[in-house]
Structure formats: C-alpha cells, structure tokens
Design an enzyme around this catalytic site. Structure first.
Site, PDB file in Angstrom:
ATOM      1  N   HIS A   1      -0.927   7.583   6.937  1.00 17.96           N
ATOM      2  CA  HIS A   1      -0.631   6.306   7.594  1.00 17.96           C
ATOM      3  C   HIS A   1      -1.614   6.112   8.737  1.00 17.96           C
ATOM      4  CE1 HIS A   1       1.296   3.808  10.781  1.00 17.96           C
ATOM      5  NE2 HIS A   1       1.643   3.072   9.752  1.00 17.96           N
TER       6      HIS A   1
ATOM      7  N   HIS B   1      -1.492   0.932   7.745  1.00 24.20           N
ATOM      8  CA  HIS B   1      -1.930   0.906   6.352  1.00 24.20           C
ATOM      9  C   HIS B   1      -1.744   2.304   5.768  1.00 24.20           C
ATOM     10  CE1 HIS B   1      -4.131  -0.082   2.784  1.00 24.20           C
ATOM     11  NE2 HIS B   1      -5.064   0.826   3.039  1.00 24.20           N
TER      12      HIS B   1
ATOM     13  N   CYS C   1       0.836  -1.200   0.000  1.00 21.19           N
ATOM     14  CA  CYS C   1       0.000   0.000   0.000  1.00 21.19           C
ATOM     15  C   CYS C   1       0.875   1.257   0.000  1.00 21.19           C
ATOM     16  CB  CYS C   1      -0.943  -0.001   1.196  1.00 21.19           C
ATOM     17  SG  CYS C   1      -0.165  -0.387   2.774  1.00 21.19           S
TER      18      CYS C   1
END
Length: 905
Positions: free
Chosen positions: A455, A463, A61
């Site tokens: 974040h 993530h 990601c």
C-alpha cells in the site's frame, strides 16, 4: 476454562472489529482511479505470453493485488478452474443465494480462465467486482478494506467448496480444499488469575502488529506471547499470561501487518511508516508446539542475553557519552583533549595585536593617541594585557608534565581497550541471538515468500499493488493493475519494508517450501509433458476464452480495416478536384461518399482489368509500387480463386508477382527507372539473395494489413499471414545474407554520404536527410566490421589475422576520428569505446609471440585519441552530369511518376 475461551474470543472480535472500522476509515480515496482503454487494440494486445493484468474499474487496485496473488498459486488456480457448481445449486437455501458465492465462483472461474489464455494485455474484472461490491454495500468512490475483502473472499470460496464437498461425500466427513489450503490451528496455553487453561483455535490470516518492532520475527514473538509468561511455569501464581503455539500450519500462510492506528487526539486513523524487515525464507520451527520445550529454553537464554546486553550497552554509553553536564563527549576524546592541553606551550600576545591593530611590545600600555585608533568596544573592555594565544598551562614543570602525559596516555589506552572490548562483546551477543535458531533442528519448517501486497499513501488515500514470485523463472514480478513487469528483490525491499516514501507491505503471503504441489505445473498423464496455457483449462472455459479471443481478433481486424479505409480516403480525397461550387459539400458528406465508394472503385478497377489493362487500378487509386503489383496479381488470379479457393488463388497470385519482378530484374532500364529503387525484391534478385529471403519478403507484402480492399484480398492476406507464422525466426536470417564484403562496400558510401549530407544541412534544415539515420547505419557498419576483424584475429591463422588487421587499419582506424569529432554524438563515442575495449581485452590473454607482436604494433593506432582526420580510400566514383542533363533527368522522372506505364511497372 470456558470463561477464558469466551474472553479470548471477545478480545479477538474486538480487535477484528477495530481493524475493520479503522481500515474502512483509512482507505477512502478522494479521486477514483480508473484505467481507460486505448482506442488502438494493438496497445492492448498481450506480448510473448506475458502475464495478463487486471483493469482498474474504479478503485479496484485492492482487488487486482489480492486476485493476482491467489491466481499465481497454481494449486489455488487449479481448484478454482476445475470447480463444478453442485448439481442441486437451484435448491440452495435462500440465505446462501443471498451470499452470492456460487455466482461469484462462476465469474472467478471466467476471470482466471482469461488470465490464463487471453490474447489481451489485460482483462476486465467488472462482473466479479460488482458481486463483491453488492455484498460490501459500498459505493464506487470508496476503496475496499483489503483485510475485510480477503476474509469475505475466503468465506465465499469456503462456502462454495463446502456445498460441493457435502454433495460428493460418501459417509465420511467432507474435506474443504479452501480450509485445507489457507487455515491452520494454534494452541493457546496460559494462566488466568492462577488457573491454567488450554484452547485450540483455527486461524486464517494471522494479524501482526508492526509498531515497535524491527522485523517479522519480533512481530511473531510478540503475537505468540502475551502477559507474564513466567507464570506459565509456576504452580502458585496470581499472574496472567498465555502462549500461542502452532499445532498445524496451512500450506499458504498469510500475515496481516497492521500499519494503521487511530489517533485519539486528532480523531482519525494514521499510517505507521516504520521500517519492518521480512525474509524471503521464513523458518517457523520456533513457533511450533512440538518444539515448545526447546523454544522456551532458547527464549530464556535470549532474555538473559538481552538483559546482559542492556548492561553492556549502558556501560558502553558511559564511555561514549562522558560528563555530568548537559553536553557529553566520548571519554577517549576528553582524555586526548586533556593531553593536548597539558602538552601545549604558552604563547602570550595582546588581544589588540591578535586583531591586527598596531600595539607596543607585550607588557606595555599604549598611549592615548595610539588607543584612539582602536574600536570603542575594545577600549572599554578589561581584558588582561597578556593572554596566551591558545589555551595552555601557565605553570607546569617538566616533571609534572612527564607524569601527567604518562597517566593520560595510559588512561586513554585503557579507555580505548575497554570501549573496544565492550563493542566486541555486544557484537558477539547480537550474533549469538541471531544464530540462536539456526541449528539443524530449528530449520525444518521453511516457508517461502510468495507475494507481498503493498500500500502506498496515507491513511485516507493510497494505491495497492503486488510483488509476486515467479517460482519457475526464479524472479519477482510486479502486478500493478494493467501493468505487469519484471522486478527485483531490491525494488521489493525498497517499496515493502517501509521507511521509504509512503509505501509499505500490509500483507505477506508465504507458502510451505516443501509442498511443491502448490506451485507445480500440470502434466499430461499420457505424454508426461507439461500443460501450458489453454491446455490447462477445462473444455467449457477453453471455449469461453476462445470466444473472447475471437472478439478481440475481430477488433484488431476492424482496426486494420478502419486504418486502411482512412488511408484510402485520404488518397482519394487528395484527388478530388477543387473546382469552385456555389455550395461545396461538407467534410462529413465527402467522408461518407469516400467510405462507401473507395472499395467499390477498386473492385470496379479489378473487374475492368482484363478489358482495359492494369492501369485501370492505377488511374482510380494512388498506390505504392508494391501494392500495385500485388493487386494486379490478385486480379489476374481471380478465376483460380473463384474455382479453387483462397489458398490456390494466393499461390497463383504470388507466382504471377514473382514472374513480373524477375522480368524487371533482368532488364537494363535508364537511371530514372531503376527498378531496384522501386521494389526491394528486384534488388534482392539482382544481388543474388537466398531464395528464402525473397519468399519471406513476398509473403510479407501479400500479408500487409492494408490489403483489405475486398473479401478476396482479405482472404489472400490471411493465407499469407498464416504462411508467415509457420516460418521460424532461425530459418530466415538477414544477417547471413549481408556478407562482410557488403559492409565494407557500404561503409565508404555511408562515410561520404554523412559528410556530404552535413554540408547540405549547413545550408538549410531541409536541404539534406535525417542526420541520425545515416550516422546510425555508419555506426552499425563499423561495429560489424570490427567484430569480423576481431574474429579473424582470434582465429590465429596468419592469413586471417592479416586480413583482420587490414580491415582495421584501412577502414576502421581512419574512420574513428570522424565519430569522435562531434562530442554531442554520444552513441558514436560509446561505439568507439566498445571497439577499443574489444581489442584491449586481448592484452591479458596468452597468445603466440607473433600475434602479441602484431597486437602491440596495432593497438597504438587504435587508441590514438587525436581527432585529426586521417586519409582513407577515395569515395565511390559516381557518373558526372552537366546541369542541363540533370534538369532533363529530373523532368523525365517527374513525368514518369505522374502516369503509370501500360505494363504496370
């Protein structure tokens, strides 16, 4: 000066190394996050040119967030897409090959091309990611350090473009577009142990500390000034300090927000969740070297104001927290309490009386017998017999009270005024500080927020996603791996500022708001038109994307064929006789047999059609009436198809099918064979629908994805689909066909159908139809008629107005109680409110007196909230049949469904 430069470089290296080590430790994931593809390719199909997402191929990601932010910079996208590998790439030194920057550039170009022109909802970045992972020497279970990744990415891009620039230079120093785009310069001016120094340094991503600051400007001020800045202005000082001044800002300015710190006590990194605000437009004039003199003056002024502010806040605090003990109160409240005490009148009572026990009059003692009923704890206490019920002065004269009340009133007013003056002064100073850099000379270097990389999580797990501004649609978009959705500044603010959940921004990307080329779309120099989609790609990438799109289209076709075959298998499977057998074939054997023979059975039926007639198909395979007619038409057009190709075969087949349906529409069949219920086009023909609607419906039937029995059917299906795509949405509008006479007629049927269906359902769940379906169409009819009646009223024409009110009084008003009778039907209640609101909106408008009079007379009927069912027109007359006749009709219909007539009807 050299010593200073060396020390500063060493310090920066230590900070960078600490940041990298810190983030490596902080960004490990305990559970890899991988998106799995849906088996249905239509779930992976791009919709309406929506931006393309990136698949998460295992803790990537971070990759998606950074790449999408760069891709949406149109100038950066152009540079990458138009990059041509240097001609002597094979002769590069070994160490440059080991960096793999050119292979990565190739994969990045392919990836960007797919993001531009793919027909997929998201694409797979695995090949580019693998090259990066090899360079990082990391395993799949560890998330990458984003700062390190971004540095590495820009280094590789810089190397790749530098090789190309050196190859193309003509005696001049080559310019590297990556350096021009992302790198700036600042001047470090300072004093070390009494000696002045001045150094110019280049920077890419600018690091900022978050802890202890409330907004981005405070972070920047702290980063631009280190140590005792007073020493910079004195000749003889042993203090040390330095200032940073931007001498050249890059078009794309990236700030790294350090939200991780190492906890020495726990021996692990922790995330800082403090709130940090940042603006959508950032003015950087105060940090420019050319403005250093005026900025220093303003900084001195701000410092002086902040010192004065501190004094005022301390004085205010003495008013708001008054007292010398551990507990403090606002002084104005203390004075108010004193005033209330002084004004209180003493009212004495016995403590026993206060608790509700029986006692003699005040000032006397109780007898032993009387005391025996009192609880022991009170009999042992030595409370005076006479106490005031509330605190009050025991002895105070009227003169004393008058003086004291006057003083307390005056003091309280003085304190209130002082407090208000202090608060207003503090507010003025805050406002002055906020506007210190708002004059025209300090708003000449605007930078617009382009992307925010977020974040979510703790230091050991999390993530990443990105908010990116769409400069042409003027809206924020959220890029979260394969999901790309519209967003808002409010959502960005909630997720990025920090202090809410565990999400916060770790990287801000600003772009020079005056450099429009950064976000400007490409134009065709010859036509002057904007280039979009595939037109923006070089020829080699265009071919690459076309090939990938063909593979995806093939995947869609194979899915359609597979579904059609499965449906056909199920139909054929239902026809297999269940005769007893010693060893029945397994399900696998049957599926294999059906897969091989189902298409052959249909082809055989089509081949035999001329000899045996169309019933050959129907005897072989159970199909819907629509599909039966289409297959027969394609079979009859076989000769034209073979001679002239798919398009000619399509025109022949569609003509044959239309002729057949027209013949059916002209007949007068018995009720059990009503062709209108079997084919929509027969219904359209009998109701004189526009030719375009009939043609569109026929095209949709010939373009059905299930028409994949053989090559001939598939080719004709593709021709029909191509014709459908050529029809613009505004060319065929079903609403134009549905006149309000149709809605008026349909409403009565739906009203009574709903009531009758409700009675059937009360006798058993399977006795009637889906209640929501009938209520939906009943509701839609009412809304359409209400809209039409309102439009007639707005026309102002007497006849039109009367017609509109007739519709309302005779059709809509009587129906409203039916919608309100069931409070569980929320959609019906909302629809009623919408209709009422539409008519109530006229109350505030100017209109002719006669219209006003009619509206005043009508509105009470519409707004009547009673649920009494009012009468309306009689239900539609239906032919009545005896029970014997109904049984005969049912038998005939079931018989007709079990066989196919010879004429294919």
């Amino acid at each position: 000066s050299g010593t200073i430069s060396y020390q500063m470089m060493s310090l920066r290296c230590l900070v960078l190394e600490a940041s990298i080590a810190e983030n490596k430790a902080s960004l490990k994931r305990t559970h890899p996050e991988v998106w799995s593809d849906s088996p249905n390719p239509y779930d992976r199909k791009r919709q309406d040119n929506c931006p393309v997402g990136l698949k998460n191929v295992g803790n990537t990601c971070w990759f998606s967030a950074v790449i999408q932010s760069l891709f949406n910079l149109l100038e950066f996208r152009r540079l990458v897409l138009n990059f041509n590998p240097p001609a002597n790439a094979q002769d590069l030194p070994r160490n440059q090959k080991e960096h793999r920057n050119l292979p990565f550039m190739r994969e990045l170009r392919y990836l960007f091309a797919l993001l531009v022109g793919s027909k997929r909802k998201y694409v797979d970045p695995s090949r580019a990611v693998e090259i990066l992972k090899d360079a990082f020497k990391s395993n799949d279970s560890q998330q990458q350090d984003v700062s390190e990744f971004t540095h590495k990415l820009l280094d590789w891009l810089e190397d790749a473009f530098q090789i190309k620039a050196e190859e193309e230079r003509d005696g001049e120093k080559p310019k590297n577009p990556m350096v021009e785009l992302f790198y700036g310069r600042f001047l470090a001016v300072g004093v070390l142990e009494g000696k002045k120094f001045e150094n110019t340094e280049m920077f890419g991503q600018y690091p900022l500390q978050v802890n202890g600051f409330k907004d981005l400007h405070e972070c920047l001020e702290a980063a631009m000034i280190e140590g005792e800045i007073e020493s910079l202005h004195s000749e003889n000082s042993a203090k040390s300090g330095q200032e940073h001044w931007f001498t050249e800002l890059p078009p794309v300015l990236t700030f790294e927000l350090s939200r991780f710190e190492f906890n020495q006590a726990l021996g692990r990194p922790e995330k800082i969740h403090n709130k940090l605000e940042f603006p959508p437009i950032l003015y950087l004039d105060r940090y420019m070297h050319k403005n250093r003199e005026i900025t220093r003056i303003k900084r001195d002024e701000i410092k002086r104001l902040k010192e004065y502010l501190t004094v005022l806040q301390q004085r205010l605090e003495r008013y708001l927290s008054y007292g010398s003990g551990p507990k403090r109160f606002p002084l104005v409240d203390v004075l108010q309490y004193a005033l209330e005490f002084a004004s209180s009148k003493p009212v004495c009572t016995s403590p026993v009386d206060d608790l509700g026990a029986s006692a003699p009059a005040s000032g006397t003692f109780t007898s032993p017998v009387q005391r025996s009923v009192i609880h022991k704890p009170f009999t042992q206490s030595r409370i005076p017999p006479d106490l005031p019920m509330h605190p009050a002065p025991r002895h105070i004269t009227e003169e004393e009270l008058s003086v004291l009340e006057g003083c307390l009133h005056r003091w309280r007013t003085e304190v209130e005024n002082d407090t208000r003056d202090l608060q207003e002064s503090i507010s003025r100073i805050h406002r002055t500080i906020e506007l210190m850099y708002s004059d025209k000379t300090m708003v000449q270097v605007p930078y617009r927020l382009h992307a925010v990389l977020v974040h979510e999580g703790q230091a050991n797990a999390g993530h990443y996603w990105a908010y990116i501004y769409d400069h042409h649609q003027n809206r924020w978009m959220k890029y979260n791996d394969i999901s790309v959705t519209k967003s808002t500044w409010e959502e960005l603010e909630r997720d990025s500022f920090g202090g809410y959940r565990n999400a916060s921004a770790y990287c801000l990307m600003y772009i020079n708001d005056k450099e429009q080329y950064l976000i400007q779309e490409e134009f065709n120099k010859e036509t002057g038109q904007i280039l979009v989609g595939m037109d923006t790609l070089p020829s080699d990438l265009r071919d690459y994307v076309k090939e990938d799109n063909k593979r995806f289209e093939k995947e869609l076709e194979e899915w359609d064929v597979e579904l059609a075959q499965k449906a056909q298998q199920e139909k054929l499977l239902s026809q297999i006789p269940r005769a007893p057998a010693p060893s029945p074939p397994s399900r696998t054997d049957i599926s294999k047999h059906l897969k091989e023979d189902s298409v052959q059975a249909i082809n055989k039926a089509l081949a035999e059609q001329e000899d045996r007639g169309p019933e050959a198909i129907m005897d072989t395979v159970m199909l819907t009436p629509n599909m039966q007619g289409i297959i027969m038409a394609i079979g009859k057009a076989r000769n034209v198809y073979d001679r002239c190709g798919p398009e000619a075969g399509f025109f022949k087949a569609i003509k044959l099918e239309y002729t057949r349906l027209l013949k059916l529409a002209q007949e007068d069949p018995p009720p059990e064979c009503d062709y209108r219920l079997r084919h929509a086009i027969v219904y359209f023909i009998q109701n004189q629908a526009p030719k375009k609607i009939i043609e569109r419906t026929l095209l949709e039937q010939f373009g059905d994805h299930n028409l994949s029995f053989d090559e001939r059917c598939r080719n004709i299906m593709k021709v029909a689909q191509a014709k459908l795509e050529m029809i613009k949405p505004d060319e065929v509008n079903m609403e134009d066909y549905l006149s309000f006479e149709n809605y008026m007629e349909a409403l009565l049927y739906l009203i009574y159908a709903y009531q009758n269906n409700k009675e059937l359902l009360s006798k058993g769940p399977y006795r009637g139809h889906d209640e929501e379906l009938i209520s939906h169409y009943r509701r839609e009819c009412l809304l359409k008629l209400n809209e039409h009646a309102a439009a007639l009223f707005e026309s102002g024409d007497d006849q039109e107005v009367n017609n509109g009110l007739i519709i309302m009084n005779e059709l809509i008003v009587p129906c409203l109680p039916l919608l309100l009778v069931d409070e569980m039907e929320e959609k019906d209640i909302v629809a009623v409110e919408d209709m009422r609101n539409r008519w109530c909106s006229y109350l505030g408008q100017e209109m002719e007196p006669n219209l006003q009079e009619k509206l005043t007379d009508f509105l009470p009927k519409l707004l009547d909230c009673s649920t009494e069912i009012k009468g309306f027109n009689d239900p539609p007359k239906l032919p009545s049949y005896s029970t014997h006749e109904l049984c005969e009709r049912y038998a005939r219909i079931m018989l007709s469904l079990s066989r196919t007539p010879a004429d294919g009807r």
